[in-house]
Design an enzyme around this catalytic site. Structure first.
Site, PDB file in Angstrom:
ATOM      1  N   GLU A 177      79.676  89.662  36.843  1.00 16.26           N
ATOM      2  CA  GLU A 177      78.808  88.832  37.657  1.00 16.26           C
ATOM      3  C   GLU A 177      79.060  87.372  37.306  1.00 16.26           C
ATOM      4  O   GLU A 177      79.586  87.057  36.223  1.00 16.26           O
ATOM      5  CB  GLU A 177      77.335  89.187  37.435  1.00 16.26           C
ATOM      6  CG  GLU A 177      76.955  90.542  38.005  1.00 16.26           C
ATOM      7  CD  GLU A 177      75.455  90.718  38.109  1.00 16.26           C
ATOM      8  OE1 GLU A 177      74.717  89.813  37.641  1.00 16.26           O
ATOM      9  OE2 GLU A 177      75.025  91.745  38.651  1.00 16.26           O
ATOM     10  N   ASP A 203      73.246 104.484  53.142  1.00 20.73           N
ATOM     11  CA  ASP A 203      72.641 103.365  52.427  1.00 20.73           C
ATOM     12  C   ASP A 203      73.280 102.048  52.838  1.00 20.73           C
ATOM     13  O   ASP A 203      72.601 101.037  53.024  1.00 20.73           O
ATOM     14  CB  ASP A 203      72.811 103.564  50.912  1.00 20.73           C
ATOM     15  CG  ASP A 203      71.497 103.929  50.231  1.00 20.73           C
ATOM     16  OD1 ASP A 203      70.498 104.125  50.940  1.00 20.73           O
ATOM     17  OD2 ASP A 203      71.465 104.023  48.994  1.00 20.73           O
TER      18      ASP A 203
END
Length: 267
Positions: A68, A93
């Site tokens: 990240e 999803d």
């Protein structure tokens, strides 16, 4: 798994989802290929997660190391990702995210559905789905290379064989004769009893035909068949409205138009 094997495995899930979500199957397949490394990523292999969606899924969650960026710096952290029982759940999803957007902007991806694959690729990239400036071109390149657009061209009428079409024509003819029988009944109690007995035999035959076509590939209830399904459930003729085939829902619609899916009446 080869790239062609990946496409062959995921295509049925993507096409089935497209019928429900109206998100081009070519986009779903291309994104899944790019995000999962053609099904080879650790997250996909271990948890069936094709798109890197975090949280808890139908099969729980799995903790994985991921990169990240915080204040422009790349860091490695551990995060919980959704786990799925099969790729169809991961695709559902992914479509839910596209249709529902994010908490701060529910219409973020509103231009992605109800359009062709190339346009959808450009729209999802423009909405900021990925930080890669070449994201749209990479998706379109995958679509072009493997001719994924073929999976966007699904015609429901072509799913029926000539034999099945003839069976439905015969069924409609039978129902027309049944309507004539019912309209000709008098108010006589005995006559009504006889008529309902004959109607019951015909309905029994029709329901047997319904069982025969219900064994085909399952799908969600189409909008055009919803009224017929509701009537069948109310009449006690149907226990599980979802998961039938296209032919099954079409036959229910024929019954509904004939006025045969009403609640049972005592005579």
């Amino acid at each position: 798994m080869t790239e062609n094997d990946f496409i062959a495995t995921i295509a049925p899930f993507a096409v089935a989802d497209m019928k429900r979500s109206h998100i081009a199957a070519s986009l779903t397949i291309a994104q899944a290929a790019l995000e999962s490394g053609w099904g080879s990523s650790g997250l996909t292999v271990k948890a069936g997660n094709l798109f890197g969606i975090k949280g808890s899924g139908p099969a729980g969650s799995i903790t994985m190391r991921t990169t990240e960026y915080r204040k422009g710096q790349a860091i490695q952290i551990s995060a919980a990702f959704r786990a799925y029982n099969h790729w169809g759940e991961s695709i559902a999803d992914h479509s839910a995210v596209i249709l529902g957007g994010v908490s701060w902007n529910r219409s973020l991806y509103s231009k992605v559905a109800y359009t062709d694959g190339r346009t959808a690729a450009r729209e999802i990239a423009a909405a900021g789905y990925a930080t890669d400036p070449d994201y749209a071109s990479k998706l379109i390149q995958i679509m072009n290379t493997y001719n994924l657009f073929q999976y966007d061209e699904v015609k429901e009428e072509d799913e029926m064989s000539a034999e099945d079409k003839q069976k439905l024509i015969d069924l409609e003819t039978e129902l027309k004769e049944l309507r004539q029988l019912v309209s000709g009944l008098t108010a006589s109690k005995d006559t009504l009893k006889t008529g309902f007995q004959e109607q019951g035999q015909t309905l029994k035959s029709v329901l047997e035909q319904l069982k025969a076509v219900q064994g085909r590939t399952a799908m969600d209830v189409p909008d055009w068949a919803q009224s017929a399904v509701n009537a069948a459930v109310a009449a006690g003729l149907l226990d599980t409205p979802a998961g039938g085939s296209y032919d099954f829902y079409r036959t229910l619609a024929v019954l509904y138009r004939a006025g045969l899916l009403s609640a049972k009446k005592e005579v």
